[in-house]
Write a protein that holds these residues in place. Structure first.
Motif, PDB file in Angstrom:
ATOM      1  N   THR A 160       7.247  -4.634   2.821  1.00 18.82           N
ATOM      2  CA  THR A 160       8.780  -6.035   2.778  1.00 18.82           C
ATOM      3  C   THR A 160       8.642  -4.818   1.725  1.00 18.82           C
ATOM      4  N   THR A 161       8.201  -3.673   0.792  1.00 21.95           N
ATOM      5  CA  THR A 161       9.292  -2.785   0.039  1.00 21.95           C
ATOM      6  C   THR A 161       9.257  -1.626   0.723  1.00 21.95           C
ATOM      7  N   ALA A 162       9.834  -0.644   0.284  1.00 18.93           N
ATOM      8  CA  ALA A 162       9.749   1.005   1.076  1.00 18.93           C
ATOM      9  C   ALA A 162       8.909   1.764   0.210  1.00 18.93           C
ATOM     10  N   GLY A 163       9.422   1.213  -1.671  1.00 20.27           N
ATOM     11  CA  GLY A 163       8.122   2.162  -1.635  1.00 20.27           C
ATOM     12  C   GLY A 163       7.669   1.575  -3.396  1.00 20.27           C
ATOM     13  N   LEU A 164       6.801   1.996  -4.092  1.00 19.34           N
ATOM     14  CA  LEU A 164       6.776   1.756  -5.697  1.00 19.34           C
ATOM     15  C   LEU A 164       5.791   3.045  -5.715  1.00 19.34           C
ATOM     16  N   THR A 165       6.001   2.721  -7.933  1.00 15.54           N
ATOM     17  CA  THR A 165       4.981   3.471  -8.928  1.00 15.54           C
ATOM     18  C   THR A 165       3.911   3.396  -9.265  1.00 15.54           C
ATOM     19  N   ARG A 166       3.088   3.600  -9.483  1.00 10.64           N
ATOM     20  CA  ARG A 166       2.388   2.658  -9.960  1.00 10.64           C
ATOM     21  C   ARG A 166       2.266   4.077 -11.364  1.00 10.64           C
ATOM     22  N   ILE A 208       3.162   7.394  -6.398  1.00  8.25           N
ATOM     23  CA  ILE A 208       4.139   7.449  -5.540  1.00  8.25           C
ATOM     24  C   ILE A 208       3.238   6.484  -4.367  1.00  8.25           C
ATOM     25  N   GLU A 209       3.736   5.149  -3.819  1.00 11.36           N
ATOM     26  CA  GLU A 209       3.377   4.835  -2.545  1.00 11.36           C
ATOM     27  C   GLU A 209       4.496   4.532  -1.833  1.00 11.36           C
ATOM     28  N   LEU A 210       4.648   5.295  -0.403  1.00 17.33           N
ATOM     29  CA  LEU A 210       5.478   5.100   0.492  1.00 17.33           C
ATOM     30  C   LEU A 210       5.049   4.404   1.283  1.00 17.33           C
ATOM     31  N   SER A 211       5.839   3.316   2.048  1.00 14.96           N
ATOM     32  CA  SER A 211       5.523   2.798   2.812  1.00 14.96           C
ATOM     33  C   SER A 211       6.155   2.696   4.664  1.00 14.96           C
ATOM     34  N   SER A 212       4.844   3.187   4.973  1.00 13.68           N
ATOM     35  CA  SER A 212       5.095   3.482   6.410  1.00 13.68           C
ATOM     36  C   SER A 212       5.410   2.841   7.475  1.00 13.68           C
ATOM     37  N   VAL A 256       1.213  11.521  -4.076  1.00 16.26           N
ATOM     38  CA  VAL A 256       2.676  10.535  -3.183  1.00 16.26           C
ATOM     39  C   VAL A 256       1.194  10.390  -2.498  1.00 16.26           C
ATOM     40  N   GLU A 257       1.605   8.685  -1.994  1.00 11.96           N
ATOM     41  CA  GLU A 257       0.589   8.687  -0.741  1.00 11.96           C
ATOM     42  C   GLU A 257       0.826   8.063  -0.110  1.00 11.96           C
ATOM     43  N   TRP A 258       1.282   7.216   1.472  1.00 10.74           N
ATOM     44  CA  TRP A 258       1.237   6.958   2.470  1.00 10.74           C
ATOM     45  C   TRP A 258       1.037   5.650   2.101  1.00 10.74           C
ATOM     46  N   SER A 259       1.297   4.386   2.297  1.00  8.06           N
ATOM     47  CA  SER A 259       0.636   2.749   2.491  1.00  8.06           C
ATOM     48  C   SER A 259       1.261   2.461   3.546  1.00  8.06           C
ATOM     49  N   ASN A 260      -0.133   1.498   4.475  1.00  9.09           N
ATOM     50  CA  ASN A 260       0.133   0.755   4.853  1.00  9.09           C
ATOM     51  C   ASN A 260       0.105  -0.531   5.253  1.00  9.09           C
ATOM     52  N   LYS A 261      -0.464  -0.394   3.407  1.00  4.61           N
ATOM     53  CA  LYS A 261      -0.023  -2.112   2.751  1.00  4.61           C
ATOM     54  C   LYS A 261       1.277  -2.593   1.815  1.00  4.61           C
ATOM     55  N   LEU A 262       1.967  -2.181   1.688  1.00  2.39           N
ATOM     56  CA  LEU A 262       3.431  -2.392   1.884  1.00  2.39           C
ATOM     57  C   LEU A 262       4.176  -2.767   3.121  1.00  2.39           C
TER      58      LEU A 262
END
Length: 163
Positions: free
Chosen positions: A11-17, A37-41, A3-9
């Motif tokens: 408009t979407t809350a999260g995504l799973t690669r 899992i990437e979560l939008s900060s 699970v990682e925080w992402s500054n690039k997302l």
């Protein structure tokens, strides 16, 4: 699952690669399945959004890692794992969409009174000398964004209890 925080997302809350990796190249050994899992900060700015999005993305990860199903993204396997997740965490409803009002830091409005177009960004990236309104081609003017009542997720996750 990582699970990682992402500054690039933005408009979407999260995504799973979803990934497959071959760790053992012996004959007959199948590749292993992994998920990140990437979560939008920028979008996840309160605890409820964070919990709901994380559970949704964990359902995607379970469907992939356990059942090997990635498509359709919100199909029968996703719904099966969503039901299991909601039975274990009844306070959270797993949905396939979100209607989060994204809290932007900066905004620009069209100066034409009949247009009313508003451009919002997380950074001060609009150059009013070079860019114009996307709807009517009028001039843009920076305006104050209505109050930002919540904290960004990067600050929020530091305050959550650890288990």
């Amino acid at each position: 699952v990582k699970v990682e925080w992402s500054n690039k997302l933005r408009t979407t809350a999260g995504l799973t690669r979803l990934q497959k990796r071959q760790q053992d190249f012996s004959p007959g050994v199948k590749p292993s399945r992994f998920a990140t899992i990437e979560l939008s900060s920028k979008v996840l700015d309160d605890t409820e959004r964070l919990r709901s999005t994380l559970l949704h993305e964990m359902v995607h990860a379970a469907a992939w890692i356990i059942d090997g199903v990635s498509k359709p993204a919100h199909g029968q396997c996703f719904r099966k794992w969503a039901a299991i997740a909601m039975s274990r965490v009844p306070s959270i409803k797993v949905t396939t969409t979100h209607d989060y009002q994204i809290q932007y830091k900066y905004a620009w409005a069209c100066t034409r009174p009949d247009c009313g177009f508003l451009v919002q960004r997380h950074s001060r990236s609009v150059d009013v000398e070079r860019q114009c309104c996307g709807r009517c081609r009028g001039r843009l003017m920076e305006v104050e964004v209505p109050h930002r009542s919540s904290r960004p997720a990067v600050e929020l996750h530091k305050t959550l209890p650890r288990r």
